[in-house]
Design an enzyme around this catalytic site. Structure first.
Site, mmCIF file in Angstrom:
data_model
loop_
_atom_site.group_PDB
_atom_site.id
_atom_site.type_symbol
_atom_site.label_atom_id
_atom_site.label_comp_id
_atom_site.label_asym_id
_atom_site.label_seq_id
_atom_site.Cartn_x
_atom_site.Cartn_y
_atom_site.Cartn_z
ATOM 1 N N HIS A 1 21.124 18.055 -27.946
ATOM 2 C CA HIS A 1 21.848 19.332 -27.697
ATOM 3 C C HIS A 1 23.383 19.095 -27.768
ATOM 4 C CE1 HIS A 1 18.679 21.150 -24.658
ATOM 5 N NE2 HIS A 1 17.983 20.647 -25.845
ATOM 6 N N GLU B 1 26.043 19.613 -26.244
ATOM 7 C CA GLU B 1 26.985 18.829 -25.131
ATOM 8 C C GLU B 1 26.603 17.426 -25.412
ATOM 9 O OE1 GLU B 1 24.939 21.220 -24.303
ATOM 10 O OE2 GLU B 1 25.273 22.257 -22.403
ATOM 11 N N CYS C 1 21.793 22.992 -19.610
ATOM 12 C CA CYS C 1 20.459 22.589 -19.037
ATOM 13 C C CYS C 1 20.308 21.264 -18.178
ATOM 14 C CB CYS C 1 19.447 22.394 -20.354
ATOM 15 S SG CYS C 1 19.530 20.850 -21.092
ATOM 16 N N CYS D 1 21.468 18.018 -20.115
ATOM 17 C CA CYS D 1 23.095 17.941 -20.588
ATOM 18 C C CYS D 1 24.002 18.080 -19.222
ATOM 19 C CB CYS D 1 23.409 19.416 -21.262
ATOM 20 S SG CYS D 1 22.536 19.141 -22.925
#
Lengths: 199, 199
Positions: free
Chosen positions: A93, A95, A122, A125
């Site tokens: 992801h 991040e 999420c 992250c």
């Protein structure tokens, strides 16, 4: 490290002057001096996360981006996009790609930084950001807004129920988990603490 | 990808026959045929996560390991250890290192796999496992047992309060987060869904 390719400095794709010429009442203070703390979000950077996310979709990627900037002087340290579709790595992801990229350059945490993201992180992250410790997270879309227009769940959760999983006891979570039998499950932790506990 | 070096096949460090000769009433069924489902945890693999975690501590690393095996035939697909201390990457927990390593070999999810871990996953790794979707997670130590003997928190959380952070509303979490102002925060999601929504 394969993700370095997408972790490009903003200065290489978007001149600083161009970014700073956008209407932005909150970022002006960054020009005053090196010790000025900047905690007011810069709308130009949130807009940039949207732009990067759209660019990523155009390249076959998922609609998420993360920009990490210095809280002190507003310098953009990294721009990253979600690389799950491109790499097959479910942990890639935006991040986490940003955290990895900065680590590869020797910056091991995000203290003194602000992380601008397309949507509120999420759970995965969010955990990564708790470890990386930026001063502030600035998100464009809320989880609810994202969930209205996007679904990326699987057999264990939907995006809108993902946080609910964390509130359940371990044995009630949809991801099956059981205890394994070992004689001394805490020996690695005691060993580590004996060596590092006073650091 | 730098983490490949620690993602070694068990067969290269611990012969299968050696592993299987350990007392293990539950793993015998793996020898019956290729279609036998194995959901009973193998104590030898939980013991191996402890051994790997201790080895990692001896090498300056943190006390965590993850082994991913095929649920169908018990083949060990990857062994990984926490690489945060070695790499400076705060996301390089054992579970995520394992997921990355398998992705680099073309396996994009852990369906059909069992993940053996030293301790019940932290919120970051739990999130990664919800995305990677192993059939089962087998943990040696509970979060509480780990928390009694190990601390790896920071300015935003302690290990024993980490899950509590997830139960709070966004604005009450210790990691500061604010909305950024953008005209249309959901356009990346709508764009992605217009292209991929029926996949």
């Amino acid at each position: 490290m394969r993700y370095c390719v997408i972790g490009v400095l903003l200065s290489s794709v978007c001149p600083r002057d161009d970014l700073r010429s956008r209407p932005d009442s909150s970022s002006a203070e960054r020009h005053v001096g090196h010790r000025v703390e900047v905690t007011t979000p810069d709308p130009a950077l949130s807009a940039r996360t949207i732009e990067l996310a759209l660019d990523n979709v155009a390249q076959g990627g998922k609609p998420f981006a993360c920009i990490v900037v210095s809280a002190e002087d507003g310098d953009v340290l990294v721009e990253a996009t979600n690389q799950v579709a491109q790499s097959g790595d479910k942990s890639a992801h935006a991040e986490i790609v940003a955290i990895r990229e900065l680590a590869s350059r020797g910056r091991e945490d995000l203290s003194g930084c602000i992380a601008y993201v397309t949507a509120y992180p999420c759970p995965m992250c969010l955990g990564a950001l708790y470890y990386a410790e930026p001063d502030l997270v600035v998100y464009a879309a809320s989880r609810e807004e994202e969930g209205e227009h996007y679904e990326d769940g699987g057999r264990y959760m939907r995006l809108l129920t993902f946080y609910d999983e964390y509130a359940k006891p371990v044995e009630e979570r949809s991801l099956p988990a059981v205890r394994g039998e070992v004689d001394d499950p805490t020996v690695p932790f005691r060993t580590w603490t004996a060596e590092h506990g006073d650091e």
